[in-house]
Motif scaffolding. Structure first.
Motif, PDB file in Angstrom:
ATOM      1  N   MET A   1     -35.191 -91.384  53.849  1.00 25.66           N
ATOM      2  CA  MET A   1     -36.442 -91.307  54.568  1.00 25.66           C
ATOM      3  C   MET A   1     -36.639 -89.929  55.199  1.00 25.66           C
ATOM      4  SD  MET A   1     -37.005 -94.851  56.561  1.00 25.66           S
ATOM      5  CE  MET A   1     -37.310 -96.349  55.699  1.00 25.66           C
ATOM      6  N   LEU A   2     -35.557 -89.364  55.731  1.00 22.95           N
ATOM      7  CA  LEU A   2     -35.687 -88.047  56.367  1.00 22.95           C
ATOM      8  C   LEU A   2     -36.095 -86.974  55.366  1.00 22.95           C
ATOM      9  CD1 LEU A   2     -32.642 -88.161  58.816  1.00 22.95           C
ATOM     10  CD2 LEU A   2     -35.072 -88.320  59.399  1.00 22.95           C
ATOM     11  N   THR A   3     -35.622 -87.091  54.144  1.00 22.58           N
ATOM     12  CA  THR A   3     -36.041 -86.153  53.092  1.00 22.58           C
ATOM     13  C   THR A   3     -37.534 -86.304  52.826  1.00 22.58           C
ATOM     14  OG1 THR A   3     -33.858 -86.185  52.064  1.00 22.58           O
ATOM     15  CG2 THR A   3     -35.693 -85.479  50.687  1.00 22.58           C
ATOM     16  N   GLY A  45     -36.261 -95.445  65.594  1.00 20.47           N
ATOM     17  CA  GLY A  45     -37.117 -96.480  65.029  1.00 20.47           C
ATOM     18  C   GLY A  45     -36.738 -96.838  63.601  1.00 20.47           C
ATOM     19  N   ILE A  46     -36.425 -95.833  62.811  1.00 18.35           N
ATOM     20  CA  ILE A  46     -35.990 -96.080  61.428  1.00 18.35           C
ATOM     21  C   ILE A  46     -34.712 -96.891  61.425  1.00 18.35           C
ATOM     22  CG2 ILE A  46     -35.060 -94.982  59.341  1.00 18.35           C
ATOM     23  CD1 ILE A  46     -37.043 -92.641  59.915  1.00 18.35           C
ATOM     24  N   ARG A  47     -33.756 -96.500  62.261  1.00 23.55           N
ATOM     25  CA  ARG A  47     -32.487 -97.244  62.336  1.00 23.55           C
ATOM     26  C   ARG A  47     -32.723 -98.687  62.770  1.00 23.55           C
ATOM     27  NH1 ARG A  47     -27.587 -95.538  62.355  1.00 23.55           N
ATOM     28  NH2 ARG A  47     -26.994 -96.692  64.221  1.00 23.55           N
ATOM     29  N   GLY A  48     -33.597 -98.887  63.756  1.00 24.11           N
ATOM     30  CA  GLY A  48     -33.908-100.233  64.219  1.00 24.11           C
ATOM     31  C   GLY A  48     -34.531-101.080  63.122  1.00 24.11           C
ATOM     32  N   ALA A  49     -35.444-100.481  62.369  1.00 26.26           N
ATOM     33  CA  ALA A  49     -36.097-101.201  61.269  1.00 26.26           C
ATOM     34  C   ALA A  49     -35.108-101.582  60.181  1.00 26.26           C
ATOM     35  CB  ALA A  49     -37.218-100.348  60.681  1.00 26.26           C
ATOM     36  N   GLU A  54     -27.463-100.269  66.737  1.00 27.25           N
ATOM     37  CA  GLU A  54     -26.339-100.174  67.655  1.00 27.25           C
ATOM     38  C   GLU A  54     -25.936 -98.709  67.826  1.00 27.25           C
ATOM     39  OE1 GLU A  54     -24.863 -99.969  63.636  1.00 27.25           O
ATOM     40  OE2 GLU A  54     -26.094-101.517  64.543  1.00 27.25           O
ATOM     41  N   GLY A  55     -25.402 -98.390  68.985  1.00 24.28           N
ATOM     42  CA  GLY A  55     -24.947 -97.026  69.232  1.00 24.28           C
ATOM     43  C   GLY A  55     -26.093 -96.115  69.636  1.00 24.28           C
ATOM     44  N   THR A  56     -25.728 -94.891  69.949  1.00 22.49           N
ATOM     45  CA  THR A  56     -26.691 -93.910  70.436  1.00 22.49           C
ATOM     46  C   THR A  56     -26.905 -92.808  69.411  1.00 22.49           C
ATOM     47  OG1 THR A  56     -25.974 -94.322  72.703  1.00 22.49           O
ATOM     48  CG2 THR A  56     -27.183 -92.304  72.310  1.00 22.49           C
ATOM     49  N   LEU A  70     -28.181 -83.833  64.170  1.00 21.05           N
ATOM     50  CA  LEU A  70     -28.459 -85.251  64.393  1.00 21.05           C
ATOM     51  C   LEU A  70     -27.124 -85.977  64.294  1.00 21.05           C
ATOM     52  CD1 LEU A  70     -30.580 -87.561  64.598  1.00 21.05           C
ATOM     53  CD2 LEU A  70     -30.619 -87.557  62.096  1.00 21.05           C
ATOM     54  N   THR A  71     -26.816 -86.782  65.310  1.00 22.40           N
ATOM     55  CA  THR A  71     -25.576 -87.552  65.314  1.00 22.40           C
ATOM     56  C   THR A  71     -25.935 -89.026  65.224  1.00 22.40           C
ATOM     57  OG1 THR A  71     -24.594 -85.865  66.742  1.00 22.40           O
ATOM     58  CG2 THR A  71     -23.420 -87.937  66.532  1.00 22.40           C
ATOM     59  N   LEU A  72     -25.425 -89.665  64.181  1.00 25.69           N
ATOM     60  CA  LEU A  72     -25.713 -91.074  63.945  1.00 25.69           C
ATOM     61  C   LEU A  72     -24.458 -91.907  64.138  1.00 25.69           C
ATOM     62  CD1 LEU A  72     -27.812 -90.650  60.685  1.00 25.69           C
ATOM     63  CD2 LEU A  72     -28.668 -91.058  62.994  1.00 25.69           C
ATOM     64  N   PRO A  73     -24.538 -92.924  64.981  1.00 21.02           N
ATOM     65  CA  PRO A  73     -23.365 -93.798  65.137  1.00 21.02           C
ATOM     66  C   PRO A  73     -23.104 -94.576  63.865  1.00 21.02           C
ATOM     67  CG  PRO A  73     -25.246 -94.688  66.325  1.00 21.02           C
ATOM     68  CD  PRO A  73     -25.664 -93.363  65.767  1.00 21.02           C
ATOM     69  N   ARG A  74     -21.858 -94.852  63.618  1.00 24.02           N
ATOM     70  CA  ARG A  74     -21.485 -95.601  62.415  1.00 24.02           C
ATOM     71  C   ARG A  74     -21.476 -97.078  62.671  1.00 24.02           C
ATOM     72  NH1 ARG A  74     -17.952 -92.003  58.729  1.00 24.02           N
ATOM     73  NH2 ARG A  74     -18.663 -90.024  59.430  1.00 24.02           N
TER      74      ARG A  74
END
Length: 74
Positions: A1-3, A45-49, A54-56, A70-74
């Motif tokens: 999506m980011l691309t 929002g994308i992660r929630g969808a 979970e995570g920050t 960009l730091t994404l929790p695993r």
């Protein structure tokens, strides 16, 4: 999506993603607090969808040469 949204993501070490491009770079360099906060919320929002809320999520504007971190929790 980011691309698709024009961010030019590149996987970095660990949980880091480097955003190499910005769809509204001129506005982001002029008003990073506003624009980067919107982009941060967009990623959350994308992660929630996707059920991955979970995570920050961390976003550090212009943290690397030619990229935001960009730091994404695993």
């Amino acid at each position: 999506m980011l691309t698709d949204l024009g961010f030019g993501p590149e996987v970095g070490p660990g949980d880091e993603v480097r955003l190499r491009t910005c769809p509204i770079l001129e506005s982001a360099t002029t008003n990073p607090d506003v624009i980067c906060s919107v982009h941060h919320g967009l990623v959350e929002g994308i992660r929630g969808a996707l059920g991955r809320d979970e995570g920050t999520v961390g976003l550090e504007p212009f943290a690397l040469p030619g990229a935001c971190r960009l730091t994404l929790p695993r």
